[in-house]
Design a protein around this motif. Structure first.
Motif, mmCIF file in Angstrom:
data_model
loop_
_atom_site.group_PDB
_atom_site.id
_atom_site.type_symbol
_atom_site.label_atom_id
_atom_site.label_comp_id
_atom_site.label_asym_id
_atom_site.label_seq_id
_atom_site.Cartn_x
_atom_site.Cartn_y
_atom_site.Cartn_z
ATOM 1 N N VAL A 88 6.344 -9.841 -10.388
ATOM 2 C CA VAL A 88 5.461 -8.692 -10.592
ATOM 3 C C VAL A 88 4.218 -8.831 -9.715
ATOM 4 O O VAL A 88 3.778 -7.867 -9.067
ATOM 5 C CB VAL A 88 5.084 -8.557 -12.088
ATOM 6 N N LEU A 89 3.657 -10.019 -9.662
ATOM 7 C CA LEU A 89 2.476 -10.254 -8.835
ATOM 8 C C LEU A 89 2.785 -10.052 -7.356
ATOM 9 O O LEU A 89 2.006 -9.429 -6.628
ATOM 10 C CB LEU A 89 1.943 -11.668 -9.075
ATOM 11 N N GLN A 90 3.927 -10.532 -6.904
ATOM 12 C CA GLN A 90 4.313 -10.359 -5.501
ATOM 13 C C GLN A 90 4.520 -8.883 -5.190
ATOM 14 O O GLN A 90 4.137 -8.407 -4.114
ATOM 15 C CB GLN A 90 5.578 -11.172 -5.217
ATOM 16 N N GLY A 91 5.097 -8.127 -6.110
ATOM 17 C CA GLY A 91 5.277 -6.690 -5.913
ATOM 18 C C GLY A 91 3.951 -5.960 -5.822
ATOM 19 O O GLY A 91 3.784 -5.054 -4.993
ATOM 20 N N ALA A 92 3.001 -6.348 -6.658
ATOM 21 C CA ALA A 92 1.681 -5.715 -6.622
ATOM 22 C C ALA A 92 0.972 -6.013 -5.302
ATOM 23 O O ALA A 92 0.340 -5.134 -4.708
ATOM 24 C CB ALA A 92 0.841 -6.196 -7.802
ATOM 25 N N ILE A 93 1.072 -7.233 -4.826
ATOM 26 C CA ILE A 93 0.441 -7.594 -3.543
ATOM 27 C C ILE A 93 1.097 -6.828 -2.400
ATOM 28 O O ILE A 93 0.417 -6.316 -1.508
ATOM 29 C CB ILE A 93 0.508 -9.114 -3.318
ATOM 30 N N SER A 94 2.409 -6.733 -2.421
ATOM 31 C CA SER A 94 3.130 -5.994 -1.383
ATOM 32 C C SER A 94 2.736 -4.510 -1.393
ATOM 33 O O SER A 94 2.507 -3.912 -0.344
ATOM 34 C CB SER A 94 4.628 -6.147 -1.597
ATOM 35 N N PHE A 95 2.655 -3.934 -2.590
ATOM 36 C CA PHE A 95 2.270 -2.524 -2.710
ATOM 37 C C PHE A 95 0.866 -2.293 -2.176
ATOM 38 O O PHE A 95 0.623 -1.340 -1.430
ATOM 39 C CB PHE A 95 2.350 -2.089 -4.172
ATOM 40 N N SER A 96 -0.077 -3.158 -2.526
ATOM 41 C CA SER A 96 -1.450 -2.962 -2.064
ATOM 42 C C SER A 96 -1.567 -3.157 -0.553
ATOM 43 O O SER A 96 -2.344 -2.459 0.105
ATOM 44 C CB SER A 96 -2.405 -3.900 -2.807
ATOM 45 N N THR A 97 -0.802 -4.075 0.008
ATOM 46 C CA THR A 97 -0.818 -4.279 1.460
ATOM 47 C C THR A 97 -0.291 -3.045 2.175
ATOM 48 O O THR A 97 -0.886 -2.585 3.163
ATOM 49 C CB THR A 97 0.019 -5.512 1.830
ATOM 50 N N ASN A 98 0.819 -2.484 1.674
ATOM 51 C CA ASN A 98 1.363 -1.269 2.287
ATOM 52 C C ASN A 98 0.393 -0.106 2.164
ATOM 53 O O ASN A 98 0.235 0.687 3.097
ATOM 54 C CB ASN A 98 2.698 -0.904 1.646
ATOM 55 N N ALA A 99 -0.271 0.020 1.019
ATOM 56 C CA ALA A 99 -1.243 1.096 0.830
ATOM 57 C C ALA A 99 -2.421 0.943 1.789
ATOM 58 O O ALA A 99 -2.918 1.932 2.339
ATOM 59 C CB ALA A 99 -1.733 1.114 -0.614
ATOM 60 N N GLN A 100 -2.851 -0.279 2.020
ATOM 61 C CA GLN A 100 -3.960 -0.515 2.937
ATOM 62 C C GLN A 100 -3.563 -0.149 4.370
ATOM 63 O O GLN A 100 -4.339 0.488 5.089
ATOM 64 C CB GLN A 100 -4.401 -1.972 2.879
ATOM 65 N N HIS A 101 -2.360 -0.526 4.785
ATOM 66 C CA HIS A 101 -1.911 -0.182 6.139
ATOM 67 C C HIS A 101 -1.785 1.323 6.309
ATOM 68 O O HIS A 101 -2.175 1.884 7.342
ATOM 69 C CB HIS A 101 -0.573 -0.850 6.452
ATOM 70 N N LYS A 102 -1.277 2.004 5.295
ATOM 71 C CA LYS A 102 -1.139 3.455 5.373
ATOM 72 C C LYS A 102 -2.518 4.115 5.428
ATOM 73 O O LYS A 102 -2.733 5.071 6.171
ATOM 74 C CB LYS A 102 -0.365 3.978 4.166
ATOM 75 N N SER A 103 -3.475 3.590 4.664
ATOM 76 C CA SER A 103 -4.834 4.129 4.686
ATOM 77 C C SER A 103 -5.465 3.962 6.068
ATOM 78 O O SER A 103 -6.115 4.885 6.577
ATOM 79 C CB SER A 103 -5.684 3.426 3.632
ATOM 80 N N GLU A 104 -5.287 2.809 6.672
ATOM 81 C CA GLU A 104 -5.829 2.583 8.014
ATOM 82 C C GLU A 104 -5.178 3.524 9.029
ATOM 83 O O GLU A 104 -5.857 4.057 9.911
ATOM 84 C CB GLU A 104 -5.608 1.132 8.425
ATOM 85 N N GLU A 105 -3.883 3.746 8.886
ATOM 86 C CA GLU A 105 -3.175 4.646 9.796
ATOM 87 C C GLU A 105 -3.690 6.081 9.654
ATOM 88 O O GLU A 105 -3.931 6.760 10.655
ATOM 89 C CB GLU A 105 -1.678 4.596 9.488
#
Length: 94
Positions: free
Chosen positions: A30-47
C-alpha cells in the motif's frame, strides 16, 4: 522439590509470525502504491505547468485585434464621441 518447565508456551507460534509478516507486506505494498501514485501525479503536474507556460508565451505573441501586429501591447481605445455613446445607449434600451 519443584519441577520447572523448560518450555513455558509464552512464545509466538508459526501461524502468528506468518500472519504478522503478511500484514507487514500488505502495508508495504500500500505504501509503495501511494508513493508511485504521488510521483506520477507530480510528473503530470510539472508537464501541465510546462504546457501552460508555453501556451501563455504564445498568447503574448498573438495579436489581440486584427489591426495590431504580433507582440504589441494593448493600448487604451480612443474616447468615443457623444454620437457613438448615444447610439450604443439607444441600441441597449431599444
Amino acid at each position: 522439590m519443584k519441577t520447572h518447565k523448560i518450555h513455558s508456551g509464552s512464545g509466538e507460534s508459526l501461524a502468528e509470525v506468518m500472519v504478522s509478516a503478511v500484514i507487514f507486506f500488505i502495508m508495504m505494498a500500500v505504501l509503495q502504491g501511494a508513493i508511485s501514485f504521488s510521483t506520477n501525479a507530480q510528473h503530470k503536474s510539472e508537464e501541465i505547468r510546462e504546457k501552460m507556460h508555453r501556451f501563455a508565451g504564445t498568447c503574448r505573441l498573438l495579436p489581440t485585434f486584427p489591426e495590431q501586429k504580433a507582440g504589441t501591447t494593448y493600448s487604451k481605445p480612443q474616447r468615443q464621441t457623444e454620437k457613438h455613446r448615444d447610439q450604443k445607449r439607444q441600441c441597449c434600451f431599444a
